[in-house]
Structures are given as C-alpha cells and as structure tokens.
Design an enzyme around this catalytic site. Structure first.
Site, PDB file in Angstrom:
ATOM      1  N   ARG A   1      23.467  27.686  45.513  1.00 46.60           N
ATOM      2  CA  ARG A   1      23.966  29.064  44.360  1.00 46.60           C
ATOM      3  C   ARG A   1      23.874  30.385  45.259  1.00 46.60           C
ATOM      4  NH1 ARG A   1      20.055  31.322  41.507  1.00 46.60           N
ATOM      5  NH2 ARG A   1      18.872  29.525  41.149  1.00 46.60           N
TER       6      ARG A   1
ATOM      7  N   TYR B   1      45.130  41.152  32.235  1.00 44.94           N
ATOM      8  CA  TYR B   1      45.056  39.680  31.783  1.00 44.94           C
ATOM      9  C   TYR B   1      44.201  39.561  30.464  1.00 44.94           C
ATOM     10  CZ  TYR B   1      42.865  35.004  31.825  1.00 44.94           C
ATOM     11  OH  TYR B   1      42.305  33.700  31.385  1.00 44.94           O
TER      12      TYR B   1
ATOM     13  N   ASP C   1      42.639  43.545  40.810  1.00 43.03           N
ATOM     14  CA  ASP C   1      42.956  42.196  40.829  1.00 43.03           C
ATOM     15  C   ASP C   1      44.360  41.968  41.418  1.00 43.03           C
ATOM     16  OD1 ASP C   1      43.841  39.797  39.775  1.00 43.03           O
ATOM     17  OD2 ASP C   1      43.089  39.815  37.683  1.00 43.03           O
TER      18      ASP C   1
ATOM     19  N   LYS D   1      44.761  30.565  41.404  1.00 41.16           N
ATOM     20  CA  LYS D   1      46.265  30.648  41.204  1.00 41.16           C
ATOM     21  C   LYS D   1      46.899  30.544  42.647  1.00 41.16           C
ATOM     22  CE  LYS D   1      45.890  31.596  36.885  1.00 41.16           C
ATOM     23  NZ  LYS D   1      44.694  31.760  36.724  1.00 41.16           N
TER      24      LYS D   1
HETATM   25  N1  PLP Z   1      43.385  37.466  36.684  1.00 38.89           N
HETATM   26  C1  PLP Z   1      44.663  37.163  36.348  1.00 38.89           C
HETATM   27  C2  PLP Z   1      45.701  38.049  36.646  1.00 38.89           C
HETATM   28  C3  PLP Z   1      44.886  35.638  35.797  1.00 38.89           C
HETATM   29  O1  PLP Z   1      46.098  35.524  35.561  1.00 38.89           O
HETATM   30  C4  PLP Z   1      43.778  35.117  35.373  1.00 38.89           C
HETATM   31  C5  PLP Z   1      43.878  33.844  35.037  1.00 38.89           C
HETATM   32  O2  PLP Z   1      44.997  33.268  34.273  1.00 38.89           O
HETATM   33  C6  PLP Z   1      42.363  35.480  35.820  1.00 38.89           C
HETATM   34  C7  PLP Z   1      42.372  36.647  36.278  1.00 38.89           C
HETATM   35  C8  PLP Z   1      41.275  34.556  35.387  1.00 38.89           C
HETATM   36  O3  PLP Z   1      41.062  33.715  36.416  1.00 38.89           O
HETATM   37  P1  PLP Z   1      40.547  32.252  36.160  1.00 38.89           P
HETATM   38  O4  PLP Z   1      41.162  31.423  35.324  1.00 38.89           O
HETATM   39  O5  PLP Z   1      40.288  31.671  37.643  1.00 38.89           O
HETATM   40  O6  PLP Z   1      38.978  32.518  35.702  1.00 38.89           O
END
Ligand code: PLP
Length: 394
Positions: A54, A107, A179, A204
């Site tokens: 962890r 998101y 992001d 992703k």
């Molecule tokens: N940021 C974006 C642009 C996303 O498309 C997503 C999920 O689809 C996330 C963050 C969240 O990531 P996670 O599903 O790995 O928690």
C-alpha cells in the site's frame, strides 16, 4: 531527451532489481527488513518500494519511472483507478472552506466529485465553460486552491487553453490538475505548458488493452508526497499484477497512438458528411471551433470523437445496435473500438438535471481502436446509413 518509444522501453531500467528482461511481479503485500532503522525508514519513504505494497512496490515504481519521463515531470505515482487518482489528489490538496474550479464538460466521475463529493465535505466548487479562459479567472475567489481541467473533454471534446489557465492559476497561487487521459503524453504534455499535476485513467490508452483498471499522477515530488500520504488512507493501491500489465501496455503506447489518431480523424471526416449526423466533435477537424488552439497544444488529436444524431436519443441508441466492430462499452483507449451513449451511461453518476446539462441526448461517443481504418469507416457509415434509412433521413 530520448524519444517516447525509447522512454517507454527503457525508462524503468534503473529500477530493475533483477536481470530478467520482463519485470518480475512482486506479488506480495509486504516486505521484510533486516534491522529497525531500515524498517522505520521504509515506513516514511514516499512511493518507496520495500515496506508494504500500500506504501509502494517495485512494480509501481517501474510504471512511475516511465510515466514521469513521458509526461516530463519530476515524479509519478500509480493508483488503483483513474477515479482513485483524482479523488485522492483532491482530498490531499483541499480542506473544508476551500474552493475548487472545474469544467462543465468533464468526465462524469470527475463531475460528481465536483458537484456531489466536495460540497458534502464543505468545499465549494464552481464549474466553468472551459472554452472561455476568462471564465476561470472570473470564478477565482480568495479561497480557490485548485483548478481541475480536462482537455479534450469527455465526451464533448472541448479544449482548455492549458498554458493560459496554468499561468492564471500560478499568478494566484492555485494548483492545476489536468486529466490527460484522452490526449495521452504522446499527443499533449500539460506539464510542459505549466500545469502542476497531470493525471490519467491509465485504464484507457496507457494500458491500451482493456484488461486493467489503474490511474497515474505525474508532477513535482513535493505535491505527490502529499497525495501519496493521503493514498495511504484511501487505500488506492494498484495490485502488483495490474501494475505489471500496465507497464507491458505502456511499452507499445507510442506505436498505438498514431493509429488511434489516424482512425479518429478518418471517422470524424466521414461522419461529418453523413446526413443523419448533425454535429461531429473532434478537435482534429479544421471545422472544430477550437481547432487552432488544439493544434497549438497537441501534436495529434486522439482516437475519441463524438457525434449527434438528427433523431436524438432513440436514433443514437439504435446506431449502436448496427455497429459490427465498435462494441457498446463504457471504456475507451484499448486496441478495440468502443462506442457508448453517455446520456444513458452516466445515469448512475449524475442526477437527471446534471445529466441534461452535461450531454445532449442524441450524442454518441466513439473511441476508435487500432483496427484497419477502411474497415472501421465502412462499418460506422453502414450503421449510420441503417438508422437514417429507418427514419427516412437518407
Ligand atoms: N478521466 C476520463 C477522461 C475518463 O474517461 C475516465 C473513465 O472513463 C476517468 C477519468 C476515470 O477513470 P477510471 O475508470 O480508471 O477510474
């Protein structure tokens, strides 16, 4: 500095504790120490590799070494998902009474952190239209601590002027978190434009094979130390096997991204001409209202696009049923193309009112994989033909 393909293959070399070509998997919850001093030092070493998983693990350190070099930041860390990355970072960096600025187009999970989680904890939030840099400035208050940006945004592909927002934030002693999931460090490096911390849903493109949930954060060590400290409390630990799979995926990121970029652009161009489609959102199109800004801060435009159908919610939903290659799925960034209808998918994350604000009902998000471009374009156009002839638009 070496190129991205060299970085993804060699940047973790110094962390190799063995001579194996493929990294060993340290599938252990904890490590032992020979003496008390070593043990005590391990307990306080941020992102260490030999105390307790962890707190850190060699498989985490290997991914972090590659991500930090790709994003051109001092340090990086891994988490158990993209949401674990952003939630842990926000909890580490703000307290009750603070104020956070985010984007209206973002998101759904990030939107929910801003609209639901933070206000419950006594943190005020303001969501702005990211296309208007002045809106960020107007939203600033003396209590603002953080600005969360996402560009291109999910699912409307709006662009944030990273350099301008980072400059504004710095002038007011506010941290910026970007992001970079949609762009990947191959297409855009926010830290080079002044952003403090870059984060990804590594689920992703970074992993790229739809077989791991993971997140990463990249930025100055001093900020990540604070995030790491909070991650010990949120327990946002990535399993060693998943870290190993993520590293294996990242090795080929520079090979995959150019194909995603090509397929994204080809689909956007083809759909723009289709009579059943009213709008295509893709920053690589020169008709995209922010194409010039996108071209100034990105070197490629990614594999994700979205489009709106003349027949609204029902036509968008029917379109998904006619696709042969892109499968109906919530994710993106893998080698296989995926498509989703955000107005139905985000129901669980946002209230009806928040959802109506966030996405048009007839919008489909298409994430181009790495299939052959001609096959993908033919398939998507055939599905659009099918829904338009069913509705009489053709
Ligand atoms: N940021 C974006 C642009 C996303 O498309 C997503 C999920 O689809 C996330 C963050 C969240 O990531 P996670 O599903 O790995 O928690």
């Amino acid at each position: 500095m070496p190129g991205a393909s060299t970085v993804t293959i060699h940047a973790d070399r110094e962390t190799h504790p063995s001579r194996a070509l493929a990294q060993p998997i340290y599938q252990t919850a904890a490590f032992s120490a020979d003496d008390g001093a070593t043990f005590a030092a391990g307990a306080v070493e941020p992102r260490g590799e030999g105390f307790y998983t962890r707190f850190g693990n060699p498989n985490h350190a290997q991914v972090a070494a590659v991500v930090a070099e790709l994003e051109n930041t001092e340090a990086a860390m891994v988490t158990s998902s993209g949401m674990a990355a952003i939630t842990t970072a926000v909890l580490a960096l703000v307290s009750a009474g603070d104020h956070v600025i985010g984007q209206q187009s973002t998101y759904g999970g990030t939107a929910s952190v801003l609209l639901n989680l933070l206000p419950r904890l006594g943190v005020d939030t303001t969501l702005v239209d990211q296309r208007d840099t002045e809106a960020f400035e107007k939203a600033l208050t003396p209590k603002t601590r953080l600005i969360l940006v996402e560009t291109p945004s999910n699912p409307l592909l709006h662009i944030t002027d990273l350099r301008a927002v980072a400059e504004l934030a710095r002038a007011h002693d506010v941290l910026t978190l970007a992001d970079n999931t949609f762009a990947t460090p191959l297409n855009q490096r926010p830290a080079d434009l002044g952003v403090d911390v870059v984060w990804h849903s590594a689920t992703k493109y970074l992993n790229g094979h739809s077989d791991v949930s993971a997140g990463v954060l990249a930025g100055p060590a001093a900020i990540l130390d604070r995030v790491w400290d909070t991650s010990l409390l949120t327990g946002a630990t990535l399993g060693p096997i998943d870290a190993w799979l993520l590293l294996r995926g990242i090795r080929t990121l520079p090979l995959r991204v150019p194909r995603h970029n090509d397929n994204g652009l080809a689909l956007a161009e083809a759909l723009t001409r289709h009579p059943a489609v009213t709008r295509v959102h893709y920053p690589g199109l020169d008709t995209h209202p922010q194409h010039a800004l996108a071209a100034a801060q990105m070197t490629g435009f990614g594999g994700v696009l979205s489009m709106e159908f003349t027949g609204g919610y029902d036509m968008a939903d029917a379109f998904l049923g006619h696709l042969r290659y892109p499968r109906r799925s919530a994710s993106l960034g893998g080698v296989e193309s995926l498509a989703v209808h955000p107005a139905s998918m985000w129901r669980g994350m946002l209230s009806d009112e928040q959802l109506t604000e966030a996405v048009p009902p007839g919008l489909i998000r298409l994430a181009a994989g790495t299939e052959d471009t001609a096959d993908l374009v033919a398939d998507v156009l055939a599905a659009a033909d099918a829904v338009s002839s069913a509705s009489g638009t053709a």
